[in-house]
Write a protein that holds these residues in place. Structure first.
Motif, mmCIF file in Angstrom:
data_model
loop_
_atom_site.group_PDB
_atom_site.id
_atom_site.type_symbol
_atom_site.label_atom_id
_atom_site.label_comp_id
_atom_site.label_asym_id
_atom_site.label_seq_id
_atom_site.Cartn_x
_atom_site.Cartn_y
_atom_site.Cartn_z
ATOM 1 N N MET A 1 0.851 -1.184 0.000
ATOM 2 C CA MET A 1 0.000 0.000 0.000
ATOM 3 C C MET A 1 0.891 1.239 0.000
ATOM 4 S SD MET A 1 -3.185 0.941 2.476
ATOM 5 C CE MET A 1 -4.149 -0.373 1.750
ATOM 6 N N ASP A 2 0.505 2.215 -0.752
ATOM 7 C CA ASP A 2 1.256 3.455 -0.911
ATOM 8 C C ASP A 2 1.243 4.251 0.399
ATOM 9 O OD1 ASP A 2 2.427 5.784 -1.808
ATOM 10 O OD2 ASP A 2 0.795 6.331 -3.149
ATOM 11 N N VAL A 3 2.437 4.518 0.952
ATOM 12 C CA VAL A 3 2.555 5.244 2.214
ATOM 13 C C VAL A 3 1.995 6.657 2.089
ATOM 14 C CG1 VAL A 3 4.186 6.123 3.929
ATOM 15 C CG2 VAL A 3 4.479 3.834 3.011
ATOM 16 N N VAL A 4 2.136 7.281 0.937
ATOM 17 C CA VAL A 4 1.598 8.633 0.741
ATOM 18 C C VAL A 4 0.092 8.631 0.954
ATOM 19 C CG1 VAL A 4 1.232 10.473 -0.957
ATOM 20 C CG2 VAL A 4 3.472 9.374 -0.770
ATOM 21 N N ARG A 5 -0.593 7.614 0.463
ATOM 22 C CA ARG A 5 -2.043 7.531 0.655
ATOM 23 C C ARG A 5 -2.398 7.314 2.124
ATOM 24 N NH1 ARG A 5 -4.952 3.573 -3.008
ATOM 25 N NH2 ARG A 5 -6.739 4.823 -2.401
ATOM 26 N N LEU A 6 -1.563 6.587 2.848
ATOM 27 C CA LEU A 6 -1.786 6.405 4.285
ATOM 28 C C LEU A 6 -1.603 7.726 5.029
ATOM 29 C CD1 LEU A 6 0.088 3.025 4.794
ATOM 30 C CD2 LEU A 6 -2.399 3.380 4.880
ATOM 31 N N VAL A 7 -0.590 8.488 4.645
ATOM 32 C CA VAL A 7 -0.374 9.809 5.242
ATOM 33 C C VAL A 7 -1.585 10.700 4.976
ATOM 34 C CG1 VAL A 7 1.017 11.926 5.096
ATOM 35 C CG2 VAL A 7 2.146 9.690 5.197
ATOM 36 N N GLU A 8 -2.092 10.685 3.757
ATOM 37 C CA GLU A 8 -3.266 11.499 3.407
ATOM 38 C C GLU A 8 -4.496 11.079 4.208
ATOM 39 O OE1 GLU A 8 -3.399 10.942 -0.828
ATOM 40 O OE2 GLU A 8 -1.972 12.566 -1.192
ATOM 41 N N LEU A 9 -4.681 9.774 4.416
ATOM 42 C CA LEU A 9 -5.813 9.292 5.214
ATOM 43 C C LEU A 9 -5.693 9.783 6.655
ATOM 44 C CD1 LEU A 9 -8.368 7.518 5.472
ATOM 45 C CD2 LEU A 9 -6.838 5.574 5.913
ATOM 46 N N ASN A 10 -4.506 9.692 7.233
ATOM 47 C CA ASN A 10 -4.296 10.185 8.595
ATOM 48 C C ASN A 10 -4.479 11.698 8.683
ATOM 49 O OD1 ASN A 10 -3.703 8.011 10.486
ATOM 50 N ND2 ASN A 10 -1.946 7.591 9.177
ATOM 51 N N ALA A 11 -4.050 12.411 7.667
ATOM 52 C CA ALA A 11 -4.223 13.866 7.656
ATOM 53 C C ALA A 11 -5.697 14.228 7.597
ATOM 54 C CB ALA A 11 -3.466 14.479 6.479
ATOM 55 N N ALA A 12 -6.472 13.524 6.787
ATOM 56 C CA ALA A 12 -7.915 13.776 6.711
ATOM 57 C C ALA A 12 -8.587 13.467 8.040
ATOM 58 C CB ALA A 12 -8.532 12.940 5.588
ATOM 59 N N TYR A 13 -8.161 12.412 8.689
ATOM 60 C CA TYR A 13 -8.697 12.028 10.000
ATOM 61 C C TYR A 13 -8.442 13.146 11.021
ATOM 62 C CZ TYR A 13 -9.238 9.251 14.276
ATOM 63 O OH TYR A 13 -9.634 8.786 15.510
ATOM 64 N N ALA A 14 -7.188 13.582 11.129
ATOM 65 C CA ALA A 14 -6.832 14.621 12.088
ATOM 66 C C ALA A 14 -7.549 15.932 11.775
ATOM 67 C CB ALA A 14 -5.315 14.840 12.091
ATOM 68 N N ARG A 15 -7.632 16.260 10.515
ATOM 69 C CA ARG A 15 -8.287 17.518 10.132
ATOM 70 C C ARG A 15 -9.770 17.509 10.466
ATOM 71 N NH1 ARG A 15 -7.859 20.865 4.480
ATOM 72 N NH2 ARG A 15 -9.103 22.602 5.239
ATOM 73 N N ALA A 16 -10.449 16.397 10.220
ATOM 74 C CA ALA A 16 -11.881 16.311 10.531
ATOM 75 C C ALA A 16 -12.121 16.577 12.015
ATOM 76 C CB ALA A 16 -12.432 14.949 10.128
ATOM 77 N N ILE A 17 -11.266 16.016 12.868
ATOM 78 C CA ILE A 17 -11.434 16.203 14.312
ATOM 79 C C ILE A 17 -10.969 17.589 14.740
ATOM 80 C CG2 ILE A 17 -10.728 15.380 16.592
ATOM 81 C CD1 ILE A 17 -10.529 12.553 15.263
ATOM 82 N N ASP A 18 -9.784 17.995 14.324
ATOM 83 C CA ASP A 18 -9.222 19.277 14.752
ATOM 84 C C ASP A 18 -10.050 20.468 14.288
ATOM 85 O OD1 ASP A 18 -7.223 17.737 15.863
ATOM 86 O OD2 ASP A 18 -5.653 18.407 14.477
ATOM 87 N N ASP A 19 -10.643 20.362 13.109
ATOM 88 C CA ASP A 19 -11.465 21.451 12.572
ATOM 89 C C ASP A 19 -12.932 21.320 12.975
ATOM 90 O OD1 ASP A 19 -9.172 22.408 11.417
ATOM 91 O OD2 ASP A 19 -9.737 21.914 9.362
ATOM 92 N N GLU A 20 -13.198 20.360 13.879
ATOM 93 C CA GLU A 20 -14.548 20.109 14.394
ATOM 94 C C GLU A 20 -15.551 19.815 13.276
ATOM 95 O OE1 GLU A 20 -15.477 23.324 17.080
ATOM 96 O OE2 GLU A 20 -13.884 22.741 18.452
#
Length: 154
Positions: free
Chosen positions: A1-20
């Motif tokens: 699995m492409d690590v860049v896509r995993l980074v993007e998934l984690n970034a979307a996760y953090a952003r959804a929570i951090d930005d409420e």
């Protein structure tokens, strides 16, 4: 699995929570899924219990609904610092991944404090459209003490 896509998934996760933007959070999960918040001590002892638990996207959506309408807690938000994902294995179509995190809690008055550190232990798989989703996310917190209700997903 492409690590860049995993980074993007984690970034979307953090952003959804951090930005409420909590309504976006369940969309990052497969259905069914497993989401659990636990401690490193519980994991080391083989205890299955968790501070937070959901085994379907509907349960995650219910959690968001409770955050918006039912839970009463002191105004706060999070800021995630997420490390790089490390692929630990593959199980059929799912990839096992561990990712370290640090979460700062920002209170309504602007006070900031380290709230949680630990690692995400995930099973990630592509859905029918090719988008990556969490089939499982176990949030393993290094410490077991929280000075307040854990209302917001970690």
């Amino acid at each position: 699995m492409d690590v860049v896509r995993l980074v993007e998934l984690n970034a979307a996760y953090a952003r959804a929570i951090d930005d409420e933007q909590f309504e976006q959070w369940p969309e990052l999960f497969a259905d069914p899924c497993l989401y659990k918040v636990t401690t490193a001590e519980n994991v080391a002892r083989g205890f299955e219990s968790g501070i937070m638990y959901a085994d379907s996207r509907a349960m995650l959506q219910d959690r968001v609904s409770a955050l918006r309408k039912a839970n009463i807690y002191e105004r706060q938000r999070y800021r995630h610092i997420v490390g790089l994902p490390h692929v630990t294995g593959r199980d059929g179509s799912a990839t096992d991944v561990e990712t370290p995190f640090l979460i700062v809690r920002i209170m309504g008055d602007g006070t900031m404090a380290l709230f949680a550190t630990g690692c995400y232990r995930d099973k990630v798989a592509a859905d029918d459209t090719g988008a990556l989703r969490f089939a499982e996310r176990i949030v393993v917190c290094d410490g077991g003490r929280f000075d307040t209700l854990v209302a917001i997903p970690l």
